[in-house]
Design a protein around this motif. Structure first.
Motif, PDB file in Angstrom:
ATOM      1  N   GLY A  74     -26.251  -1.749 -18.424  1.00  0.00           N
ATOM      2  CA  GLY A  74     -25.987  -0.431 -18.504  1.00  0.00           C
ATOM      3  C   GLY A  74     -24.768  -0.746 -17.643  1.00  0.00           C
ATOM      4  O   GLY A  74     -24.401  -1.545 -18.212  1.00  0.00           O
ATOM      5  N   THR A  75     -24.766   0.949 -16.602  1.00  0.00           N
ATOM      6  CA  THR A  75     -23.120   0.605 -16.109  1.00  0.00           C
ATOM      7  C   THR A  75     -23.697  -0.312 -14.684  1.00  0.00           C
ATOM      8  O   THR A  75     -22.759   0.162 -13.337  1.00  0.00           O
ATOM      9  CB  THR A  75     -22.901   1.978 -15.294  1.00  0.00           C
ATOM     10  N   THR A  76     -24.584  -0.889 -14.257  1.00  0.00           N
ATOM     11  CA  THR A  76     -24.600  -1.604 -13.080  1.00  0.00           C
ATOM     12  C   THR A  76     -24.523  -2.710 -13.138  1.00  0.00           C
ATOM     13  O   THR A  76     -23.750  -3.365 -13.751  1.00  0.00           O
ATOM     14  CB  THR A  76     -26.246  -1.180 -12.992  1.00  0.00           C
ATOM     15  N   LYS A  77     -25.096  -3.848 -11.964  1.00  0.00           N
ATOM     16  CA  LYS A  77     -24.119  -4.890 -12.036  1.00  0.00           C
ATOM     17  C   LYS A  77     -25.585  -5.743 -11.898  1.00  0.00           C
ATOM     18  O   LYS A  77     -26.432  -5.573 -10.902  1.00  0.00           O
ATOM     19  CB  LYS A  77     -23.563  -5.439 -10.667  1.00  0.00           C
ATOM     20  N   PHE A  78     -25.651  -6.775 -12.206  1.00  0.00           N
ATOM     21  CA  PHE A  78     -27.311  -7.425 -12.658  1.00  0.00           C
ATOM     22  C   PHE A  78     -26.740  -8.727 -13.067  1.00  0.00           C
ATOM     23  O   PHE A  78     -26.659  -9.724 -14.077  1.00  0.00           O
ATOM     24  CB  PHE A  78     -28.301  -6.781 -13.423  1.00  0.00           C
ATOM     25  N   ASP A  79     -25.867  -9.674 -12.365  1.00  0.00           N
ATOM     26  CA  ASP A  79     -25.351 -11.049 -12.581  1.00  0.00           C
ATOM     27  C   ASP A  79     -26.030 -11.497 -12.651  1.00  0.00           C
ATOM     28  O   ASP A  79     -26.525 -12.741 -13.729  1.00  0.00           O
ATOM     29  CB  ASP A  79     -24.013 -11.443 -11.470  1.00  0.00           C
ATOM     30  N   LEU A  80     -27.557 -11.294 -11.987  1.00  0.00           N
ATOM     31  CA  LEU A  80     -28.326 -12.767 -11.865  1.00  0.00           C
ATOM     32  C   LEU A  80     -29.724 -12.566 -13.211  1.00  0.00           C
ATOM     33  O   LEU A  80     -29.527 -14.160 -14.045  1.00  0.00           O
ATOM     34  CB  LEU A  80     -29.717 -12.087 -10.653  1.00  0.00           C
ATOM     35  N   LEU A  81     -28.978 -11.386 -14.612  1.00  0.00           N
ATOM     36  CA  LEU A  81     -29.791 -11.429 -15.323  1.00  0.00           C
ATOM     37  C   LEU A  81     -28.490 -12.730 -16.648  1.00  0.00           C
ATOM     38  O   LEU A  81     -29.201 -12.797 -16.980  1.00  0.00           O
ATOM     39  CB  LEU A  81     -30.025 -10.184 -16.278  1.00  0.00           C
ATOM     40  N   ILE A  82     -27.881 -11.932 -15.832  1.00  0.00           N
ATOM     41  CA  ILE A  82     -26.512 -12.753 -17.083  1.00  0.00           C
ATOM     42  C   ILE A  82     -26.687 -14.218 -16.413  1.00  0.00           C
ATOM     43  O   ILE A  82     -26.693 -15.123 -17.980  1.00  0.00           O
ATOM     44  CB  ILE A  82     -25.623 -12.672 -17.032  1.00  0.00           C
ATOM     45  N   LYS A  83     -27.130 -14.279 -15.590  1.00  0.00           N
ATOM     46  CA  LYS A  83     -26.723 -16.248 -15.048  1.00  0.00           C
ATOM     47  C   LYS A  83     -27.842 -16.955 -15.613  1.00  0.00           C
ATOM     48  O   LYS A  83     -27.994 -17.809 -16.127  1.00  0.00           O
ATOM     49  CB  LYS A  83     -26.202 -16.355 -14.019  1.00  0.00           C
ATOM     50  N   THR A  84     -29.150 -15.982 -15.650  1.00  0.00           N
ATOM     51  CA  THR A  84     -30.256 -16.567 -15.835  1.00  0.00           C
ATOM     52  C   THR A  84     -29.783 -16.821 -17.944  1.00  0.00           C
ATOM     53  O   THR A  84     -30.680 -17.875 -18.283  1.00  0.00           O
ATOM     54  CB  THR A  84     -31.345 -15.703 -15.602  1.00  0.00           C
ATOM     55  N   LEU A  85     -29.569 -16.019 -18.522  1.00  0.00           N
ATOM     56  CA  LEU A  85     -30.036 -15.887 -19.518  1.00  0.00           C
ATOM     57  C   LEU A  85     -28.571 -16.952 -20.440  1.00  0.00           C
ATOM     58  O   LEU A  85     -28.401 -18.059 -21.325  1.00  0.00           O
ATOM     59  CB  LEU A  85     -29.027 -14.779 -20.765  1.00  0.00           C
ATOM     60  N   CYS A  86     -27.488 -17.577 -19.132  1.00  0.00           N
ATOM     61  CA  CYS A  86     -26.778 -17.990 -19.760  1.00  0.00           C
ATOM     62  C   CYS A  86     -26.792 -19.855 -19.483  1.00  0.00           C
ATOM     63  O   CYS A  86     -26.566 -20.983 -19.564  1.00  0.00           O
ATOM     64  CB  CYS A  86     -25.075 -17.760 -19.363  1.00  0.00           C
ATOM     65  N   GLN A  87     -27.991 -20.254 -18.584  1.00  0.00           N
ATOM     66  CA  GLN A  87     -28.785 -21.593 -18.262  1.00  0.00           C
ATOM     67  C   GLN A  87     -28.814 -21.744 -19.745  1.00  0.00           C
ATOM     68  O   GLN A  87     -29.364 -21.716 -21.008  1.00  0.00           O
ATOM     69  CB  GLN A  87     -30.234 -21.398 -17.877  1.00  0.00           C
ATOM     70  N   PRO A  88     -28.393 -22.773 -19.660  1.00  0.00           N
ATOM     71  CA  PRO A  88     -28.951 -23.476 -21.210  1.00  0.00           C
ATOM     72  C   PRO A  88     -30.024 -23.974 -21.721  1.00  0.00           C
ATOM     73  O   PRO A  88     -30.593 -24.055 -22.418  1.00  0.00           O
ATOM     74  CB  PRO A  88     -28.195 -25.260 -20.463  1.00  0.00           C
ATOM     75  N   GLU A  89     -31.305 -23.977 -21.042  1.00  0.00           N
ATOM     76  CA  GLU A  89     -32.731 -24.434 -21.438  1.00  0.00           C
ATOM     77  C   GLU A  89     -33.017 -22.709 -22.107  1.00  0.00           C
ATOM     78  O   GLU A  89     -34.101 -23.015 -23.054  1.00  0.00           O
ATOM     79  CB  GLU A  89     -33.469 -24.609 -20.349  1.00  0.00           C
ATOM     80  N   VAL A  90     -32.465 -21.933 -21.096  1.00  0.00           N
ATOM     81  CA  VAL A  90     -32.672 -20.744 -21.978  1.00  0.00           C
ATOM     82  C   VAL A  90     -32.123 -20.485 -23.299  1.00  0.00           C
ATOM     83  O   VAL A  90     -32.502 -19.586 -24.450  1.00  0.00           O
ATOM     84  CB  VAL A  90     -32.815 -19.147 -20.837  1.00  0.00           C
ATOM     85  N   LEU A  91     -30.139 -20.406 -23.374  1.00  0.00           N
ATOM     86  CA  LEU A  91     -29.911 -20.903 -24.638  1.00  0.00           C
ATOM     87  C   LEU A  91     -30.813 -21.493 -25.245  1.00  0.00           C
ATOM     88  O   LEU A  91     -30.250 -20.895 -26.847  1.00  0.00           O
ATOM     89  CB  LEU A  91     -27.989 -20.653 -24.496  1.00  0.00           C
TER      90      LEU A  91
END
Length: 167
Positions: free
Chosen positions: A11-28
């Motif tokens: 959304g219009t918020t700041k939720f860097d932890l979600l983006i960082k979590t999704l970019c972890q190699p094991e999640v990708l």
């Protein structure tokens, strides 16, 4: 092979932890194993810039901050991963998308958690936190979810008309 997209929105918020979590190699890697070929992230006001650090992961990653409407991106997605904001949740549900909601536990007075829990209990979505995102994705099963049908506002408008003396 057709492209299978995961659309991520904060959304219009700041939720860097979600983006960082999704970019972890094991999640990708897990998303690639699940046959997704593209991740499109709407990162809002976040400061973290998404990137794939493991070059062996065969998934395309794109992002943008904000735009007037995310409807087209949502329509093209096979899976929507969203923060727990009401607007993003209901836009996803109205688009009839498989929806995984990730609750931001850093928020005070977390009404978003209550909304996610309620809609999950009703059978419309699955929710998790960043801490359990990988495990949730690994065991996710959308087959038991039911389609969201927006409510009829007539009942509430009749009630309000009566309360304010219009009827």
């Amino acid at each position: 092979m057709a492209e299978s997209t995961v659309f991520v929105t904060v959304g219009t918020t700041k939720f860097d932890l979600l983006i960082k979590t999704l970019c972890q190699p094991e999640v990708l890697s897990l998303l690639e194993y699940m046959k997704y070929t593209r991740i499109l992230m709407q990162i809002g006001k976040g400061e973290y810039i998404p990137k794939i650090e493991d070059k062996k992961i065969g998934i395309t990653l794109e992002y943008y901050t904000l735009k007037k409407s995310i409807a087209a991106d949502m329509q093209q997605a096979s899976l929507v991963i969203s923060h727990a904001g009401a607007g993003s949740i209901f836009e996803s549900l109205n688009a009839k998308k498989q929806l995984l909601v990730v609750v931001n536990e850093m928020l005070m007075d977390n009404h978003q958690l209550e909304l996610a829990q309620h809609l999950a209990k009703e059978g419309y979505l699955i929710y998790t936190t960043c801490e359990y995102l990988k495990e949730t994705l690994a065991g996710i099963d959308f087959s038991n979810l039911k389609p969201y049908v927006p409510g009829n506002p007539k009942g509430i408008t009749d009630y309000l008309d009566k309360q304010f003396g219009f009827k």
